[in-house]
Design a protein around this motif. Structure first.
Motif, short mmCIF file in Angstrom:
data_model
loop_
_atom_site.label_atom_id
_atom_site.label_comp_id
_atom_site.label_asym_id
_atom_site.label_seq_id
_atom_site.Cartn_x
_atom_site.Cartn_y
_atom_site.Cartn_z
N LYS A 167 0.81 -1.21 0.00
CA LYS A 167 0.00 0.00 0.00
C LYS A 167 0.85 1.27 0.00
CE LYS A 167 -3.66 -2.51 0.02
NZ LYS A 167 -4.39 -2.69 -1.25
N ALA A 168 2.11 1.13 -0.34
CA ALA A 168 3.02 2.27 -0.47
C ALA A 168 4.24 1.82 -1.27
CB ALA A 168 3.43 2.77 0.92
N PRO A 169 5.07 2.75 -1.74
CA PRO A 169 6.26 2.38 -2.50
C PRO A 169 7.25 1.55 -1.69
CG PRO A 169 5.74 4.70 -2.83
CD PRO A 169 4.87 4.22 -1.71
N VAL A 170 8.04 0.74 -2.40
CA VAL A 170 9.10 -0.08 -1.81
C VAL A 170 10.43 0.64 -2.06
CG1 VAL A 170 10.31 -2.29 -1.89
CG2 VAL A 170 7.81 -2.21 -2.17
N HIS A 171 11.21 0.87 -0.99
CA HIS A 171 12.49 1.57 -1.08
C HIS A 171 13.64 0.58 -0.87
CE1 HIS A 171 11.00 5.87 -0.52
NE2 HIS A 171 9.90 5.14 -0.32
N ILE A 172 14.67 0.71 -1.72
CA ILE A 172 15.90 -0.08 -1.60
C ILE A 172 17.07 0.89 -1.59
CG2 ILE A 172 17.41 -1.77 -2.71
CD1 ILE A 172 14.89 -3.09 -1.72
N ILE A 173 17.99 0.73 -0.63
CA ILE A 173 19.21 1.55 -0.57
C ILE A 173 20.39 0.62 -0.84
CG2 ILE A 173 20.66 3.04 0.85
CD1 ILE A 173 17.98 3.45 2.54
N THR A 174 21.16 0.91 -1.89
CA THR A 174 22.24 0.00 -2.29
C THR A 174 23.49 0.81 -2.62
OG1 THR A 174 22.89 -1.73 -3.87
CG2 THR A 174 21.23 -0.12 -4.63
N GLY A 175 24.23 1.19 -1.57
CA GLY A 175 25.39 2.04 -1.75
C GLY A 175 26.69 1.44 -1.25
N SER A 176 26.77 0.11 -1.29
CA SER A 176 27.94 -0.57 -0.69
C SER A 176 28.81 -1.26 -1.73
CB SER A 176 27.47 -1.59 0.35
OG SER A 176 26.58 -2.54 -0.23
N ALA A 177 28.87 -0.73 -2.95
CA ALA A 177 29.66 -1.38 -4.00
C ALA A 177 31.15 -1.35 -3.69
CB ALA A 177 29.39 -0.72 -5.35
N GLY A 178 31.60 -0.31 -2.97
CA GLY A 178 33.00 -0.25 -2.57
C GLY A 178 33.67 1.03 -3.00
N CYS A 179 34.21 1.77 -2.01
CA CYS A 179 34.95 3.00 -2.30
C CYS A 179 35.91 3.26 -1.16
CB CYS A 179 33.99 4.18 -2.49
SG CYS A 179 33.11 4.63 -0.98
N ARG A 180 36.69 4.31 -1.27
CA ARG A 180 37.73 4.59 -0.26
C ARG A 180 37.16 4.95 1.10
NH1 ARG A 180 39.83 10.23 -3.01
NH2 ARG A 180 38.17 11.58 -2.23
N GLU A 181 35.88 5.34 1.14
CA GLU A 181 35.26 5.71 2.42
C GLU A 181 34.73 4.50 3.20
OE1 GLU A 181 32.35 8.73 1.70
OE2 GLU A 181 33.84 10.21 1.06
N ARG A 182 34.91 3.32 2.65
CA ARG A 182 34.51 2.06 3.31
C ARG A 182 32.99 2.03 3.53
NH1 ARG A 182 39.26 -0.43 2.05
NH2 ARG A 182 40.83 1.20 2.22
N THR A 183 32.54 1.11 4.36
CA THR A 183 31.11 1.00 4.63
C THR A 183 30.74 1.79 5.89
OG1 THR A 183 31.50 -1.08 5.78
CG2 THR A 183 30.81 -1.22 3.47
N ASP A 184 29.45 2.04 6.07
CA ASP A 184 28.96 2.82 7.20
C ASP A 184 28.47 1.89 8.31
OD1 ASP A 184 29.42 5.24 5.88
OD2 ASP A 184 27.43 5.24 4.94
N LYS A 185 28.19 2.50 9.47
CA LYS A 185 27.59 1.77 10.58
C LYS A 185 26.10 2.11 10.65
CE LYS A 185 31.81 1.67 13.38
NZ LYS A 185 32.44 2.08 14.66
N PHE A 186 25.33 1.19 11.23
CA PHE A 186 23.90 1.41 11.38
C PHE A 186 23.56 1.96 12.76
CE2 PHE A 186 23.36 -1.88 7.96
CZ PHE A 186 22.64 -1.08 7.08
N ASN A 187 22.49 2.72 12.79
CA ASN A 187 21.88 3.10 14.06
C ASN A 187 21.34 1.82 14.72
OD1 ASN A 187 19.90 3.90 16.01
ND2 ASN A 187 19.71 5.89 15.00
N PRO A 188 21.66 1.55 15.97
CA PRO A 188 21.21 0.29 16.58
C PRO A 188 19.70 0.21 16.80
CG PRO A 188 22.30 1.69 18.19
CD PRO A 188 22.52 2.34 16.86
N ASN A 189 19.02 1.34 16.71
CA ASN A 189 17.57 1.35 16.95
C ASN A 189 16.83 1.96 15.76
OD1 ASN A 189 17.71 0.41 19.77
ND2 ASN A 189 18.77 2.36 20.09
N PRO A 190 16.71 1.21 14.66
CA PRO A 190 16.04 1.75 13.47
C PRO A 190 14.54 1.89 13.69
CG PRO A 190 16.46 -0.58 13.17
CD PRO A 190 17.12 -0.19 14.47
N LYS A 191 13.93 2.68 12.84
CA LYS A 191 12.47 2.81 12.88
C LYS A 191 11.82 1.55 12.31
CE LYS A 191 12.02 7.83 12.88
NZ LYS A 191 11.31 8.99 12.29
N GLU A 192 10.51 1.45 12.49
CA GLU A 192 9.81 0.21 12.15
C GLU A 192 9.78 -0.06 10.65
OE1 GLU A 192 5.24 2.04 12.07
OE2 GLU A 192 5.75 0.37 13.39
#
Length: 439
Positions: free
Chosen positions: A362-387
């Protein structure tokens, strides 16, 4: 007979003599393909460092080699770095291609030809089931996913690539030599399948000049925003950066918004939505994300989603627009992670059902895909994401998508850290498309 000491002097001077001769930079490099936005066509783009003719010779695989040819134009690109390096960007549009036929080609001129490459002309049928690789934030330092993408492309696994912003890290660096090197790196992908792009924040130097000059997307917006069709999908590429770099022209923000509204209006005409029911968008900075990056995800509600109130007039965001016109899937990058969201609108989850959330969502589906690889490495996640956060991974990797038919779309995430293992997958199933699908 030349004395020994004289011969040694000449030999010691040889490197200087060689370096004193200016090179003739007429050899094509950085070859890449893009969809021209019209059936039966393909754009071939490449670079030389001296001006030459712009020519592509091509023919059907198994037929007479290079029996056809097409000519185009070269434009001078002067990088804005202190060296003011010059390069010529060549563009040739091939037309009259037979759908799904395999072609062999090379590009250049009688002053130098590229290697020989192969591509498959895109199938124009709406019943075609195209396969995509999609990712953002790929650099030429630590390009973790590159080798796997090169091999899979050359195995024929993809019909097109969607690169969702942030290239090279950064294209303008070292007087644009980093951009040159990156374009050489991706040639082993982009010379074989259309390499479709959108700009990211790492392209911002000199008003996105490296991005605007190096790529050849459909339309007349210097590749900043455009749309194209493949299979049963209408694909829209946009610039999220118009919300952030107001110094390059606030009018771009409103111009893009107006274009998006008109494009979505046209795509939603009943006769068009019946043929291309899936509407898929791609833009760099996400509307939602749960990285602990002290940036878009944690500091403020997304400008891209909600707009800006500090402009005159206030700048509208895109979430309501996309919801109103029934955008099905929204692809993002920027965060150096992978995150799949539950169907979301207005910060609330709207699953199709508890058991089958992506069946008639009943709403759009979002995908985030930014981990292909670069000099800034990968990020960390917030331990308490929203629902609305459904699945997260900090593995290096990339996504695959297949628009199977008018009702079924498949998405999966590949972990390069786990040697190509598929670590996440979903089927999005929609019996109805458009705004009425949300009701």
């Amino acid at each position: 007979m030349v004395p020994l000491h004289a011969a040694c002097v000449w030999l010691s001077l040889a490197p200087l003599l060689v370096l004193g001769v200016p090179p003739i930079w007429t050899q094509p490099e950085q070859v890449h393909l893009s969809n021209a936005g019209a059936p039966g066509s393909m754009v071939v783009t490449w670079t030389t460092f001296n001006k030459t003719e712009s020519k592509v010779e091509y023919g059907l695989l198994g037929g007479r080699l290079f029996e056809m040819s097409a000519k185009g134009d070269a434009t001078l690109f002067v990088d804005s770095g202190e060296e003011r390096r010059k390069m010529f960007i060549h563009r040739v549009t091939l037309t009259g291609l037979k759908p799904a036929a395999n072609y062999v080609y090379h590009c250049g001129s009688d002053e130098g030809w590229s290697d020989v490459f192969l591509f498959t002309a895109l199938n124009d049928s709406s019943s075609f089931s195209p396969r995509f690789a999609l990712y953002g934030d790929l650099g030429n330092e630590n390009p973790q996913s590159l080798a796997r993408l090169q091999k899979e492309t050359q195995l024929g696994m993809y019909d097109a690539i969607l690169h969702i912003g942030d290239f090279a890290y950064d294209m303008d660096e070292d007087n644009a030599r980093i951009g040159d090197e990156f374009m050489r790196q991706i040639q082993s992908i982009a010379a074989y399948v259309p390499y479709m792009t959108c700009p990211g924040n790492h392209e911002s130097a000199y008003n996105f000049s490296n991005y605007r000059n190096r790529f050849s997307m459909p339309g007349q917006t210097e590749s900043l925003w455009y749309s194209w069709n493949l299979g049963s999908a209408h694909i829209i590429s946009l610039s999220t950066e118009v919300y952030f770099y107001l110094e390059f022209g606030q009018e771009l923000l409103f111009k893009q918004y107006e274009w998006l509204r008109n494009d979505l209006e046209e795509a939603n005409r009943p006769e068009n939505r019946a043929v291309r029911p899936w509407i898929i968008t791609m833009g760099h900075r996400p509307m939602y994300c749960s990285d602990d990056d002290q940036d878009d995800c944690t500091k403020f509600d997304s400008y891209v989603r909600l707009g800006r109130n500090d402009t005159k007039p206030p700048a509208p965001g895109l979430e309501d627009l996309f919801y109103r016109y029934g955008v099905d899937v929204e692809l993002w990058a920027h965060e150096h992670t992978y995150e799949r969201l539950w169907p979301v609108y207005g910060d609330k989850v709207y699953n199709g059902s508890r058991e089958r959330p992506y069946v008639n969502p009943k709403a759009p589906v979002h995908i985030i895909t930014g981990s292909a690889g670069c000099r800034e490495r990968t990020d960390k996640f917030n331990p308490n994401p929203k629902e609305w956060s459904a699945f997260r991974s900090t593995d290096y990797g990339y996504s695959r998508m297949q628009v199977v038919n008018a009702t079924h779309l498949y998405l999966e995430q590949v972990s390069d850290d786990q040697y190509g293992k598929v670590i996440d997958s979903i089927w999005v199933v929609k019996e109805k498309h458009g705004f009425s699908a949300w009701l």
